[in-house]
Write a protein that holds these residues in place. Sequence first.
Motif, short mmCIF file in Angstrom:
data_model
loop_
_atom_site.label_atom_id
_atom_site.label_comp_id
_atom_site.label_asym_id
_atom_site.label_seq_id
_atom_site.Cartn_x
_atom_site.Cartn_y
_atom_site.Cartn_z
N UNK A 1 31.64 45.97 -51.25
CA UNK A 1 32.39 44.90 -51.90
C UNK A 1 31.56 43.63 -52.06
N UNK A 2 30.29 43.70 -51.71
CA UNK A 2 29.40 42.58 -51.97
C UNK A 2 29.19 41.63 -50.81
N UNK A 3 29.72 41.95 -49.63
CA UNK A 3 29.56 41.05 -48.50
C UNK A 3 28.15 41.15 -47.94
N UNK A 4 27.53 40.03 -47.70
CA UNK A 4 26.24 39.97 -47.01
C UNK A 4 26.50 40.00 -45.52
N UNK A 5 25.96 40.99 -44.83
CA UNK A 5 26.18 41.17 -43.39
C UNK A 5 25.02 40.57 -42.61
N UNK A 6 25.36 39.77 -41.61
CA UNK A 6 24.36 39.13 -40.75
C UNK A 6 24.72 39.46 -39.31
N UNK A 7 23.87 40.24 -38.65
CA UNK A 7 24.14 40.69 -37.29
C UNK A 7 23.54 39.71 -36.29
#
Length: 302
Positions: free
Chosen positions: A114-120
Amino acid sequence: MLAAVRPAPVLPSPVQELDDARFARRGVRLLLKRDDLIHPALPGNKWRKLAPNLRAALDSGAGTLLTFGGAYSNHLRATAAAGRMLGLATVGVVRGDELARRPLNPSLARCAADGMRLHFVSRAAYRRRRETDYLAQLRDHLGLPGREGTLVIPEGGSNSLAVEGCTALGRELCDRADVVAVACGTGGTLAGLAAGLGPGRSALGVPVLRGDFLSGEVRDLQRSAFGGPRGDWRLDSRFHFGGYARSTPELTGFAADFAARHGLPPLEMIYVAKLLFGLTTLAEEGAFTRGSTVAAVVTARG
């Protein structure tokens, strides 16, 4: 252009009565409040909490949503879907930097699709998610717009706007049930639900995480939203089954049996199965007044 696109209003979700002998023999009616059916693209009741925050983002001209969650967070999934539909950029800060080295699980994969940028981030860093200086560092590190361009939505979507949005849930049930129960992660839904139920009705929260922090969280949320306590609510912390996203064979067996008894789709295991297990246990313990009606809020899809 974004200002012309508005979040759809949250409509009342359906209520379903179940004929369950474990409740009936105690003289108790059981209802399911099907908040899992509120919106076709968003998982569960998160639309209630997100809609007022999305309106705030659009009204302020913010084009980016920055939010937080665990590896199986329904809130992250809902935020990603909402951002896609409204044309807002979304960034999800995910608890557990070790997850970055693994394939994405289905929940996080849906966020990414869905286009979310994931930052762990590490669990230690995640605990700083409410600190102003840490949020500023995150925006700088991720190259996000400043405070005016980035709306920060807390973990679970639980802030004063979300709590106010969830009062509608209580109003929808105040004439239908004596006790309304909801599974709790961050406490926002419970805080709003209790406020909306009004006098003579009570809200019950079933935490899905271990620990005794949630009472304080609910009180703080009500103070932020309403200036003080609202409604009659309590927590029963016995049914977390080891913590968030944890399960046992007992819970798995219960969930399969409950769904089969009532012709329901598979129960969502992080929240809904624990809630219904807890309510069934309480009914068998005689915790509910004979002649009363108990409503269980189904907040997520399996």
